[in-house]
Design a protein around this motif. Structure first.
Motif, mmCIF file in Angstrom:
data_model
loop_
_atom_site.group_PDB
_atom_site.id
_atom_site.type_symbol
_atom_site.label_atom_id
_atom_site.label_comp_id
_atom_site.label_asym_id
_atom_site.label_seq_id
_atom_site.Cartn_x
_atom_site.Cartn_y
_atom_site.Cartn_z
ATOM 1 N N UNK A 1 -6.522 -37.459 -21.666
ATOM 2 C CA UNK A 1 -5.790 -36.345 -21.071
ATOM 3 C C UNK A 1 -5.187 -35.436 -22.132
ATOM 4 N N UNK B 1 -11.667 -27.508 -17.626
ATOM 5 C CA UNK B 1 -11.087 -28.490 -16.710
ATOM 6 C C UNK B 1 -12.158 -29.203 -15.910
ATOM 7 N N UNK C 1 -17.477 -37.887 -14.556
ATOM 8 C CA UNK C 1 -17.587 -38.773 -13.402
ATOM 9 C C UNK C 1 -19.037 -39.224 -13.251
ATOM 10 N N UNK C 2 -19.890 -38.215 -13.164
ATOM 11 C CA UNK C 2 -21.318 -38.502 -13.219
ATOM 12 C C UNK C 2 -21.552 -38.836 -14.688
ATOM 13 N N UNK D 1 -11.107 -40.544 -20.018
ATOM 14 C CA UNK D 1 -10.231 -40.696 -18.862
ATOM 15 C C UNK D 1 -10.851 -41.694 -17.889
ATOM 16 N N UNK D 2 -12.109 -41.497 -17.578
ATOM 17 C CA UNK D 2 -12.722 -42.358 -16.561
ATOM 18 C C UNK D 2 -13.016 -43.756 -17.096
ATOM 19 N N UNK E 1 -14.418 -31.706 -17.635
ATOM 20 C CA UNK E 1 -13.779 -33.003 -17.772
ATOM 21 C C UNK E 1 -14.194 -33.917 -16.622
ATOM 22 N N UNK E 2 -14.181 -33.338 -15.433
ATOM 23 C CA UNK E 2 -14.520 -34.131 -14.265
ATOM 24 C C UNK E 2 -15.997 -34.487 -14.268
ATOM 25 N N UNK F 1 -7.922 -33.314 -23.703
ATOM 26 C CA UNK F 1 -8.350 -32.206 -22.842
ATOM 27 C C UNK F 1 -7.313 -31.095 -22.839
#
Lengths: 370, 242, 254
Positions: free
Chosen positions: C201, C168, C175-176, C185-186, C171-172, C204
């Motif tokens: 989504x 999880x 962002x970087x 997603x981003x 996934x974030x 993931x």
């Protein structure tokens, strides 16, 4: 042989669990440590295999000071049975049993073969070998615990309340089988229990411990019952001491009377004719006693043959040459007052009356006082 | 690399006058309205889903025990839902419900789903932890099933429930911030801001502020739940005091 | 919208790398790489530590401390560490972003593994431990042969929990500017390309479910039947312990 030489266990906060305990547990015999909670019996047991370290004194295993041996090595030569078995849940029964032999380096195959024999010895069916502890009942788990302790054939066994966690019927079975096993194997056993009856039943000698870790009395069960050394021991051993002591004396020369019998299945008329005081003893073809038939019952019966459901089965049966207690109980529980005596395979020998047993006891006591 | 100006100077109206991590309070004061709004949104977004989740999970968990055949599928489904990463759930909710892909509703809906997934299990286990003797005694005394649930079983199951609620709430705080990365308005925006403002040199204040607020929120919720749990179970305190 | 997402996902050009975009396969393998590295490192740290603390009982403060790490917001820590570390690697490859990401992931993965391993060892029946020592097992033998196998259900539960956390959070990490499935997603969000965003989504979610399924399979294989209670009907004897074990096994699915 296990020797306690002035052994003490004192905790840092001052409590004394065991106070200068000195005794010898002879080889090949069962020594029972018994006493109320807090008397130090379990602590003393656990000092033998160094699960707890003594703060004073020495414990000798034959000629070896237990402190001179590494604990793990020491324990591999001692069988250890605890209250809730402590079987490894992740291993099968057979793999539980072979734990110590494999620790000692035996090949798994060899060890498993021997384990199967052991399972039979402790009364477990072979099909349990590949099951897991969760699939067994409490009594069965305890048998596995005993088998596991015996697997490496240790000369010494330590047992900490092994039969306390099972119900009374199972416990009685386990005790009987334990005695049978010991008669075959002759291990040096130290057994801890809080139950004085169990101690008297199983022990060759019994050590009664008082709270604070003092040894109150070390004696054979019979001696304990007849000569408790102080009030504590007397109270702990309990009431009915005289009666229970009868369980340890063999009744030597009881007068055995002939008893008329009738075979099961015989016509009722024959049975009634043979009855002397309104009762007749019924046996099977092998002369094994089945029960008493009352002529009153037989008259109101619908069938005309002696049937099992007509019989009075309340009386116990005593083996000839057995204890006074068994003989007296046979006489007291019989509806006719005549206790049934049998031989070692269960065939009728004759009967004895309560008064005859008691007069035997009297002459014995009389002889002792002279 | 940071300026060590005294706090009073920093409080003067010069935003971004320091990029030091310790300047987060000054930064907060400079951007009070935005930050407080986010804090407020974040707080509600953390709490409301748990409350709704509990309301839904109570009957579900009770049913799962009442009808044992319901237990395995319930556990499996809630396990599956809980397995889905939060950000995935955020973006998956709108299309499934026919909503706008960036709707703010996706946050509370997704978090409620998570809370239910977690709490169903907790409710079932909590009710399980009530000794059978107690429930049977209550029935024998004459409690009907519903009354028994509220008067006897739930109070006894409270410690387990409280533990589950704490996990749900604290993890919600973190997950709400994650929603901030896909544009939702909450404390997560502080992290986005901080990151964007951090080139070429690091700009710490919003980042640190965000972490501080989130941790404080989590702590406050946790303490409130612990205190609430204790207040509702006076018998446990009595035992501990013995 | 659902139809559009489906179209996006089944378009094979999205799976390969093109001149402008990286394909799904590449991002997937990047995602897996990040996740696995973090999990392995966390396991190497937390498993022995948990076993040690559980076996000896010393250092339980570490477990409580690790648990309190859970209160930290994952995004915040990720951004903070990135902002601190990446400038030092400016100009070189992704490494400036990989390191803070991996640190964050490891920090996230340690608490569940540590606390579950510790709990697993602690929960071993004291009678079993007593019997093991009394029979003559040394400390390490007790740990290896008894405590570890009996703790496996809880250890697996911790590893699975950590895996989900890591997947999880990886996934974030997109962002970087890092790869991984979060990229879709981003990027989708930035380009207002919602099929891409939602497709990311879906990817993931599927990855997480598959990973958990895989671990559940391994768990079934690795944990002794004596503990999980998976006996065939005909050999089952008592219901009490089996039920309890079954429930314990279920405890590891969430």
């Amino acid at each position: 042989m296990i020797k306690f030489d002035d052994v003490t266990k004192k905790y840092p906060d001052g409590t004394v669990a065991v106070d200068a305990l000195s005794l010898v547990a002879p080889s090949g015999q069962i020594t029972v440590f018994v006493g109320p909670s807090g008397c130090g019996k379990t602590t003393s047991l656990r000092m033998i295999n160094r699960m707890i370290e003594p703060t004073g004194g020495t414990i000798w295993l034959d000629d070896q000071d237990t402190r001179q041996v590494a604990p793990a090595t020491l324990r591999r030569g001692i069988g250890y049975v605890i209250q809730h078995a402590g079987l490894f849940p992740h291993r099968t029964i057979i793999d539980n049993i072979i734990t110590v032999p494999t620790l000692l380096g035996q090949s798994k195959k060899q060890a498993r073969l021997r384990a199967m024999e052991l399972m039979e010895r402790v009364g477990l069916e072979a099909r349990f070998a590949t099951r897991y502890p969760a699939q067994l009942s409490g009594g069965q788990q305890q048998r596995v615990g005993v088998a596991r302790a015996l697997a490496a054939d240790p000369p010494v066994m330590l047992m900490d309340e092994p039969f306390s966690a099972v119900d009374p019927v199972v416990r009685e079975q386990l005790q009987q089988e334990f005695l049978r096993l010991q008669s075959e194997l002759g291990k040096t056993i130290v057994f801890v229990t809080h139950d004085i009856d169990e101690a008297i039943k199983l022990g060759d000698q019994v050590a009664v411990l008082q709270v604070g870790g003092h040894l109150a009395q070390l004696a054979t069960p019979a001696e304990l019952l007849s000569n408790p050394v102080n009030d504590f021991v007397a109270g702990f051993v309990g009431r009915d001491r005289g009666y229970r002591a009868l369980g340890f004396e063999t009744a030597g020369n009881l007068p055995v009377s002939e008893e008329p019998t009738v075979i099961i299945g015989s016509p009722l008329a024959v049975a009634n004719a043979a009855a002397s005081d309104g009762w007749i003893l019924v046996v099977d073809d092998d002369r094994r006693p089945q029960g008493w038939l009352s002529t009153g019952d037989s008259r109101s019966a619908s069938a005309d043959q002696v049937m099992p459901d007509m019989l009075h089965r309340g009386g116990t049966v005593a083996e000839l040459g057995g204890t006074f207690r068994a003989a007296l109980d046979a006489a007291l529980s019989s509806p006719t007052g005549r206790g049934v005596l049998v031989d070692e395979v269960g065939r009728l020998v004759g009967t004895v009356r309560a008064s005859e047993v008691v007069s035997q006891l009297d002459t014995r006591a009389g002889a002792a006082s002279r | 690399m940071s300026n060590t100006l005294p706090m009073t100077t920093l409080l003067a109206d010069t935003s971004s006058s320091s990029s030091s991590p310790w300047y987060f309070w000054g930064y907060f004061l400079d951007h009070r309205s935005d930050d407080l709004r986010w804090l407020w949104d974040h707080t509600w977004l953390s709490i409301v889903p748990v409350v709704i989740g509990l309301v839904i999970a109570l009957p579900l968990g009770w049913l799962a025990r009442r009808y044992p055949w319901l237990y395995p599928p319930t556990i499996t489904i809630s396990g599956l839902l809980y397995t889905i990463p939060s950000i995935a759930l955020f973006v998956l909710v709108p299309p499934l419900l026919g909503l706008d892909p960036l709707t703010p509703l996706q946050v509370p809906i997704a978090l409620t789903v998570y809370s239910v997934a977690l709490l169903v299990r907790v409710v079932a286990d909590g009710l399980d932890s009530v000794p059978v003797d107690v429930t049977q005694a209550a029935t024998a005394i004459g409690y009907g099933r519903v009354r028994r649930l509220f008067a006897v079983e739930l109070p006894i199951a409270l410690p387990v429930l409280t533990a589950g609620l704490r996990v749900a709430t604290v993890s919600n705080v973190s997950m709400v911030a994650i929603a901030g990365t896909i544009g939702q308005a909450n404390l997560g925006q502080l992290f986005i801001l901080g990151y964007q403002l951090s080139s070429p040199t690091p700009y710490y204040p919003p980042i640190v502020l965000g972490i501080v607020f989130c941790v404080l929120l989590a702590l406050v919720f946790d303490l409130l739940l612990v205190a609430g749990g204790r207040a509702l179970t006076p018998w446990r305190r009595a035992v501990a005091a013995r | 919208m659902i139809g559009d997402v489906f179209t996006w996902l089944t378009d094979s050009s999205h799976w390969r790398d093109t001149a402008y975009d990286t394909g799904i396969w590449t991002q997937l393998s990047a995602h897996l790489r990040f996740s696995l590295i973090a999990l392995v490192i966390a396991a190497v740290i937390a498993l022995p530590l948990g076993l040690f603390i559980g076996h000896t009982g010393k250092g339980t403060a570490l477990v409580t401390g690790a648990n309190s790490l859970r209160a930290l917001p994952t995004v915040g820590i990720l951004v903070l560490l990135t902002v601190i570390i990446s400038p030092h690697f400016f100009g070189r490859t992704d490494i400036g972003f990989v390191i803070p990401t991996e640190i964050t992931l490891v920090l996230l993965a340690i608490p569940p593994i540590l606390s579950n391993t510790y709990a697993g060892v602690q929960n071993v029946d004291p009678a079993v431990r007593d019997a093991a020592r009394g029979m003559g097992m040394t400390d390490s033998e007790v740990l290896r042969q008894v405590e570890l196998p009996c703790s496996l259900p809880l250890i697996f539960s911790g590893v699975r929990s950590a895996t989900l956390q890591v997947i999880a959070t990886a996934t974030i990490a997109s962002l970087v500017p890092l790869g991984g499935l979060g990229r879709f997603i981003y990027d989708g969000l930035a380009q207002q390309d919602f099929p891409q965003m939602i497709g990311g989504g879906v990817l993931v979610a599927v990855l997480a479910l598959l990973a958990d399924l895989l671990l559940a399979g391994v768990q079934r294989f690795a944990v002794s039947r004596g503990i999980s209670g998976r006996f065939s009907k005909k050999t089952s004897y008592s219901t009490g312990p089996v039920e309890a074990a079954e429930i314990q096994a279920e405890a590891s699915t969430v």
